[in-house]
Design an enzyme around this catalytic site. Sequence first.
Site, PDB file in Angstrom:
ATOM      1  N   GLU A 215     113.045  16.269  21.592  1.00 57.13           N
ATOM      2  CA  GLU A 215     113.088  15.008  22.351  1.00 57.13           C
ATOM      3  C   GLU A 215     114.529  14.561  22.508  1.00 57.13           C
ATOM      4  OE1 GLU A 215     110.742  11.634  21.081  1.00 57.13           O
ATOM      5  OE2 GLU A 215     109.067  12.943  20.537  1.00 57.13           O
TER       6      GLU A 215
ATOM      7  N   GLU B  22     108.127  13.544  13.937  1.00 59.50           N
ATOM      8  CA  GLU B  22     108.862  12.463  13.268  1.00 59.50           C
ATOM      9  C   GLU B  22     108.128  11.844  12.082  1.00 59.50           C
ATOM     10  OE1 GLU B  22     110.061   9.673  16.314  1.00 59.50           O
ATOM     11  OE2 GLU B  22     111.421  11.106  17.233  1.00 59.50           O
TER      12      GLU B  22
HETATM   13  C1  FCB Z   1     110.372   8.940  19.618  1.00 58.71           C
HETATM   14  C2  FCB Z   1     108.897   9.236  19.740  1.00 58.71           C
HETATM   15  C3  FCB Z   1     108.388   9.286  21.159  1.00 58.71           C
HETATM   16  C4  FCB Z   1     109.024   8.183  21.981  1.00 58.71           C
HETATM   17  C5  FCB Z   1     110.515   8.220  21.872  1.00 58.71           C
HETATM   18  C6  FCB Z   1     111.226   7.226  22.733  1.00 58.71           C
HETATM   19  O1  FCB Z   1     110.649   8.399  18.377  1.00 58.71           O
HETATM   20  O2  FCB Z   1     108.597  10.475  19.132  1.00 58.71           O
HETATM   21  O3  FCB Z   1     106.991   9.212  21.136  1.00 58.71           O
HETATM   22  O4  FCB Z   1     108.516   6.976  21.567  1.00 58.71           O
HETATM   23  O5  FCB Z   1     110.880   8.015  20.536  1.00 58.71           O
END
Ligand code: FCB
Length: 478
Positions: free
Chosen positions: A363, A177
Amino acid sequence: MTTSLQHALPSVARSDFNNDFLWGTATSAYQIEGAASLDGRVESIWDRFCSMPGVIRDGSNGAVSCDHYHHWPEDLDIASSLGSNAYRFSISWPRIFSGPDAEPNAEGLAFYSRLVDGMLARGLQPWATLYHWDLPQYLQDQGGWNSRDTVHAFVRFADVVSRHLGDRVKHWITHNEPWCTAMLGHADGIHAPGIKDFKMAIQVCHHVLLSHGLATPVIRANVPDSRIGLALNLHPISAATDKAEDQTAADLYDGLRNRWYLDPLYGRGYPTDVWNALADLAPAVKAGDMAAIAVSTDFLGVNFYFPERIEHAPGVSALNLRLVDAGDVERTAFGWEVAPAGMTTLLKRIQDDYAPAAIYITENGATYDDVLDAQGEIQDVQRRDYLIRHLAAIKEAIRLGCQVRGYFLWSLLDNFEWAEGCSRRFGIIHVDFVTQRRTLKLSGKWYRDFLAGRVLPAAPDVNTAGAAGVVKGEYLSA
Ligand code: FCB
């Protein structure tokens, strides 16, 4: 605000996906490892940031967190008992290099070597993220990501780690990110290093992307059979109204949020509309940078959480727009909108506009206010339903032609959730941060049963039923 709207649960089963689909969970070093000053680890920007008063919601930090540094065999045992076949983790840069000219720290490398061996022994394919936000503080002291020197330091870090682990780690994510590194860390200042300077954030973003571009061929040379990509947090963006000015503002914001990363990575350079709108805030770009950033990758990692709505708002921000609250929608405890259909839309758009070699959901997950019941169990029905609905959204995206090849649930463990501290639990494993006791939540049991094929396909859609949280019809308990 958490809302718990009744919703129909779609049908989804493991057999709806290809046999070689990867099923994993994800974590990151600073959020879980603890052991902040053991075995030669030096200070990271997050250690420093957490020591500033008032910046972390509950005043906590990652100094101990889940103490995964010591509990990793147990944690990997649980990950493997779920039946998952992959595991995404990150490597703490401050464990590997203690100073700008230091030799690699053998103890730090040995920890990750043990961890990777532990994954392989348990049938978990290792997916290593090189940068999940924990820059060594000594690099921040020299300008951090605002300095091109950090780009070169990152390439060295990537070189050393990939040489050391590349015989066993074939899947590499350079950055997690970049938007968060740049914008949350350098524009909003709510993440480390806590700077509020939009122009700097744009420059940081360029350096992060450049470091991805320069590190990728180095990893590839060290690990010829590697698969390399990066993980972007991408969002479906819509206009708050159908007014033309809101639509234009939403397009521009989509440019800043999504295309600013995707376009250069896929060889198109920075999007002109955003570049022009940024005017003198645009980054300094040197000859060769854009070609480096456009290096070919083997996959795109997509982190999906929520959609955003935008309206035109002159003078409110550098781009004359602002986020609009979604109103009375279903939300997680974080306030993030729950919108699985938005995930399908986003994936389809990525496939149509960029056609990545492969897409992995690196994620996706949710935080809710979990409570231990009288039996010491966590009946996190909402998180389980979130999971069911997002897996069904991926199934639908694949039906529409998206090349999604794997899913990493965020997160294996409750952990240190950055500015929110330990107050936001995202795990499918509950962690008692005092006793370090691990308890698999209902959502984790569902994921395990899903992966074992005990969740049947093609059953009628049904609603979540009652406090016990049993989904009738499509879900067969073990
Ligand atoms: C993302 C992050 C991860 C966690 C999730 C909830 O943005 O990459 O580390 O904080 O959100």
